[in-house]
Design a protein around this motif. Structure first.
Motif, PDB file in Angstrom:
ATOM      1  N   THR A 147      74.409  28.445 -36.342  1.00  0.00           N
ATOM      2  CA  THR A 147      75.108  28.022 -35.134  1.00  0.00           C
ATOM      3  C   THR A 147      76.097  29.091 -34.685  1.00  0.00           C
ATOM      4  OG1 THR A 147      74.883  25.692 -35.705  1.00  0.00           O
ATOM      5  CG2 THR A 147      76.620  26.254 -34.135  1.00  0.00           C
ATOM      6  N   ARG A 148      76.842  29.662 -35.621  1.00  0.00           N
ATOM      7  CA  ARG A 148      77.795  30.713 -35.282  1.00  0.00           C
ATOM      8  C   ARG A 148      77.076  31.952 -34.747  1.00  0.00           C
ATOM      9  NH1 ARG A 148      80.021  29.153 -40.258  1.00  0.00           N
ATOM     10  NH2 ARG A 148      79.414  31.134 -41.195  1.00  0.00           N
ATOM     11  N   SER A 180      75.883  31.202 -31.208  1.00  0.00           N
ATOM     12  CA  SER A 180      77.016  31.186 -30.294  1.00  0.00           C
ATOM     13  C   SER A 180      77.488  32.597 -29.976  1.00  0.00           C
ATOM     14  CB  SER A 180      78.153  30.366 -30.906  1.00  0.00           C
ATOM     15  OG  SER A 180      79.249  30.326 -30.031  1.00  0.00           O
ATOM     16  N   ASN A 181      77.569  33.443 -30.997  1.00  0.00           N
ATOM     17  CA  ASN A 181      77.979  34.833 -30.785  1.00  0.00           C
ATOM     18  C   ASN A 181      76.971  35.579 -29.909  1.00  0.00           C
ATOM     19  OD1 ASN A 181      80.293  34.489 -32.302  1.00  0.00           O
ATOM     20  ND2 ASN A 181      79.346  35.227 -34.192  1.00  0.00           N
ATOM     21  N   PRO A 219      80.763  24.829 -38.188  1.00  0.00           N
ATOM     22  CA  PRO A 219      79.453  25.290 -37.711  1.00  0.00           C
ATOM     23  C   PRO A 219      78.694  26.051 -38.797  1.00  0.00           C
ATOM     24  CG  PRO A 219      81.217  25.948 -36.207  1.00  0.00           C
ATOM     25  CD  PRO A 219      81.857  25.406 -37.435  1.00  0.00           C
ATOM     26  N   VAL A 277      75.987  28.858 -40.319  1.00  0.00           N
ATOM     27  CA  VAL A 277      75.834  30.294 -40.064  1.00  0.00           C
ATOM     28  C   VAL A 277      74.924  30.493 -38.852  1.00  0.00           C
ATOM     29  CG1 VAL A 277      74.919  32.453 -40.999  1.00  0.00           C
ATOM     30  CG2 VAL A 277      76.267  30.932 -42.461  1.00  0.00           C
TER      31      VAL A 277
END
Length: 94
Positions: free
Chosen positions: A78-79, A82-83, A74, A76
């Motif tokens: 996307t992460r 998501s977080n 993923p 940066v």
């Protein structure tokens, strides 16, 4: 929702993610039923252009997640998304 209730899918169904297209179809034919998120048609309901049907939607409730390929790394962004999404969902449970 239909599958969860063991209702066979109609041969003449139209599946779309377009609110504009769905609205055009359902308002032009009084025999059409539109299965869509209530928020998408809230204004139409408030204005009396559409009428909600009283249908138990419990079979459609459940978890929603983010899917990706197992081999995909993923980005940066996307992460981070998501977080953030996980944090917002956790706040909603408290």
């Amino acid at each position: 929702m239909l599958i969860a209730r063991s209702v066979p899918l109609f041969d003449n169904r139209i599946e779309t993610a377009s609110p504009a297209f769905g609205r055009a179809v359902v308002t032009s034919d009084p025999h059409t039923v539109w299965v869509i998120s209530k928020g998408v048609v809230a204004e139409d309901i408030a204005q009396g252009r559409l009428v909600p049907l009283r249908v138990d939607m419990a079979p459609t409730l459940g978890a929603v997640g983010i899917m990706s390929r197992t081999e995909e790394v993923p980005s940066v962004a996307t992460r981070a998304f998501s977080n953030l999404l996980s944090e917002v969902c956790a706040q909603g449970r408290t």
